[in-house]
Design a protein around this motif. Structure first.
Motif, PDB file in Angstrom:
ATOM      1  N   ALA A 122       0.606  -1.116   0.208  1.00 38.97           N
ATOM      2  CA  ALA A 122       0.496  -0.320   0.208  1.00 38.97           C
ATOM      3  C   ALA A 122       1.093   1.592   0.042  1.00 38.97           C
ATOM      4  N   ALA A 123       1.859   1.145   1.031  1.00 38.60           N
ATOM      5  CA  ALA A 123       3.005   2.260   0.682  1.00 38.60           C
ATOM      6  C   ALA A 123       3.272   2.373  -0.355  1.00 38.60           C
ATOM      7  N   GLU A 124       3.725   1.548  -1.480  1.00 38.92           N
ATOM      8  CA  GLU A 124       4.155   1.770  -2.620  1.00 38.92           C
ATOM      9  C   GLU A 124       5.610   3.091  -3.054  1.00 38.92           C
ATOM     10  N   GLY A 125       6.445   2.526  -1.614  1.00 44.17           N
ATOM     11  CA  GLY A 125       7.823   3.511  -1.535  1.00 44.17           C
ATOM     12  C   GLY A 125       8.576   2.990  -0.192  1.00 44.17           C
ATOM     13  N   PRO A 126       9.371   3.943   0.044  1.00 45.70           N
ATOM     14  CA  PRO A 126       9.920   3.698   1.108  1.00 45.70           C
ATOM     15  C   PRO A 126       9.132   3.380   2.341  1.00 45.70           C
ATOM     16  N   VAL A 127       9.514   2.195   3.456  1.00 46.05           N
ATOM     17  CA  VAL A 127       9.266   2.123   4.312  1.00 46.05           C
ATOM     18  C   VAL A 127      10.273   1.717   5.177  1.00 46.05           C
ATOM     19  N   ALA A 128       9.792   2.155   7.044  1.00 42.76           N
ATOM     20  CA  ALA A 128      10.836   1.944   8.104  1.00 42.76           C
ATOM     21  C   ALA A 128      10.522   1.692   9.435  1.00 42.76           C
ATOM     22  N   LEU A 129      11.163   0.557  10.288  1.00 43.58           N
ATOM     23  CA  LEU A 129      10.371   0.552  11.398  1.00 43.58           C
ATOM     24  C   LEU A 129      10.884   1.095  12.713  1.00 43.58           C
ATOM     25  N   ALA A 130       9.742   1.767  13.431  1.00 43.80           N
ATOM     26  CA  ALA A 130      10.390   3.197  14.530  1.00 43.80           C
ATOM     27  C   ALA A 130      10.652   1.916  15.448  1.00 43.80           C
ATOM     28  N   CYS A 131      12.195   0.947  15.355  1.00 44.67           N
ATOM     29  CA  CYS A 131      12.139   0.393  16.966  1.00 44.67           C
ATOM     30  C   CYS A 131      12.566   0.829  18.434  1.00 44.67           C
ATOM     31  N   SER A 132      11.888   0.168  18.973  1.00 44.93           N
ATOM     32  CA  SER A 132      12.186   0.726  20.543  1.00 44.93           C
ATOM     33  C   SER A 132      12.863  -0.671  21.290  1.00 44.93           C
ATOM     34  N   PHE A 133      13.097  -1.738  20.186  1.00 41.69           N
ATOM     35  CA  PHE A 133      13.499  -2.890  20.998  1.00 41.69           C
ATOM     36  C   PHE A 133      12.677  -3.331  21.783  1.00 41.69           C
ATOM     37  N   SER A 134      11.482  -2.931  21.905  1.00 42.50           N
ATOM     38  CA  SER A 134      10.653  -3.910  22.645  1.00 42.50           C
ATOM     39  C   SER A 134      10.241  -5.116  21.840  1.00 42.50           C
ATOM     40  N   VAL A 135      10.119  -6.022  22.431  1.00 42.07           N
ATOM     41  CA  VAL A 135       9.674  -8.011  22.860  1.00 42.07           C
ATOM     42  C   VAL A 135       8.886  -7.662  21.159  1.00 42.07           C
TER      43      VAL A 135
END
Length: 239
Positions: free
Chosen positions: A30-43
Motif C-alpha cells: 500500500a505504501a508503494e515506496g520506502p518504509v521503515a520500522l520505528a524500533c524501541s527494542f521492545s519484544v
C-alpha cells in the motif's frame, strides 16, 4: 472518526488482514515506496524485525535515542544488530533544545505537570521522529490493541495524517502479549532483559517502572498520570 492524526486505510483488498506477516506485506504494498520500522527494542519490535527478514529484509530500521534510555535497551539493540546483521539508524534530540530544557527546568521537569512531560517528549522523541520519517511513504510500529486505553482501537493499516498522510503499519495490532512472546521464544529472539523484570512496556528510564500483578500493560509508563494520557506524542490518539 475520533482520531485526528490517523485514519483507517480503506483499500478493500487490505481490510481483512489479520496475521502480522500479511499485514506487513499489505502495508508495504500500500505504501508503494520506502518504509521503515520505528524500533524501541521492545519484544514487539524485535518480533517485527524477525518477520521482516523473511518478507522485506532491506527494510530500514531506525531508533530514537532520547538520552534517557536504559542500558538494557542498548544491549538489546546491539544483540539484534549482531543476530540479524542489520544497521540501526539512530536519531537524537537537538542538543540546543535539550540543554535549554535542562538548564531552565532541571532534569525531572516532566514529573511536574502533563504539559512539562509532553514538552520533554516533544524534544526527545517527537521532533527526532519527524526527521526520521522524512522521505518515507510508510512506517511500521509495534503497537497492539491490548497495550492499554490509548491503543484499543488501532487498525493494522492507517493513514497517518499527522505525518503527511503516509501509511502507518501496525502488524501486531490483533496479537496478544502471549502470542508475541510465544513467537519470540520459538524463534529464540534476543529480548530486552527488563521485560522479564516486570516491564511489559519500556521507554525512558526515569519514566518507566515495573508493573504490579493485574495492572494494565502500560501502567508503568508515566505512572503518575491518568491512563488516557499515556502516550508521548508519537502515536497521539484522541479518546
Amino acid at each position: 472518526m475520533n482520531n485526528p492524526t490517523t485514519e483507517t486505510i480503506s483499500v478493500p483488498r487490505f481490510t481483512t488482514l489479520n496475521h502480522p506477516a500479511d499485514i506487513l506485506r499489505g502495508g508495504l504494498a500500500a505504501a508503494e515506496g520506502p518504509v521503515a520500522l520505528a524500533c524501541s527494542f521492545s519484544v514487539e519490535d524485535v518480533v517485527i524485525i524477525d518477520l521482516l527478514q523473511e518478507i522485506a529484509p532491506e527494510t530500514r530500521i531506525f531508533a530514537l535515542d532520547t538520552g534517557r534510555l536504559n542500558e538494557e535497551t542498548y544491549e538489546t539493540a546491539e544483540a539484534i544488530s549482531v543476530r540479524y546483521g542489520v544497521t540501526i539508524d539512530w536519531y537524537f534530540p537537538e542538543r540546543e533544545a535539550v540543554e535549554k530544557l535542562e538548564r531552565e527546568k532541571g532534569l525531572f521537569s516532566f514529573r511536574n505537570s502533563l504539559e512539562n512531560r509532553k514538552e520533554c517528549c516533544r524534544i526527545r522523541k517527537v521532533e527526532p521522529l519527524q526527521r526520521a520519517l522524512k522521505g518515507l511513504d510508510g512506517w511500521i510500529t509495534g503497537m497492539r490493541r491490548g497495550q492499554g486505553a490509548t491503543r484499543g482501537e488501532i487498525e493494522p493499516l492507517e493513514i497517518d495524517t499527522a505525518h503527511g498522510g503516509i501509511i502507518k503499519i501496525n502488524p501486531l495490532a490483533f496479537w496478544s502479549a502471549e502470542k508475541v512472546w510465544a513467537y519470540a521464544k520459538q524463534r529464540h529472539i534476543p529480548v530486552n532483559r527488563l521485560h522479564r523484570q516486570g516491564y511489559p512496556s519500556i521507554g525512558c528510564a526515569p519514566c518507566t517502572r515495573a508493573i504490579e500483578p493485574g495492572e494494565d500493560e502500560r501502567a508503568g509508563r508515566w505512572w503518575w498520570e491518568s491512563p488516557e494520557h499515556k502516550e508521548c506524542g508519537l502515536h497521539s490518539r484522541s479518546q
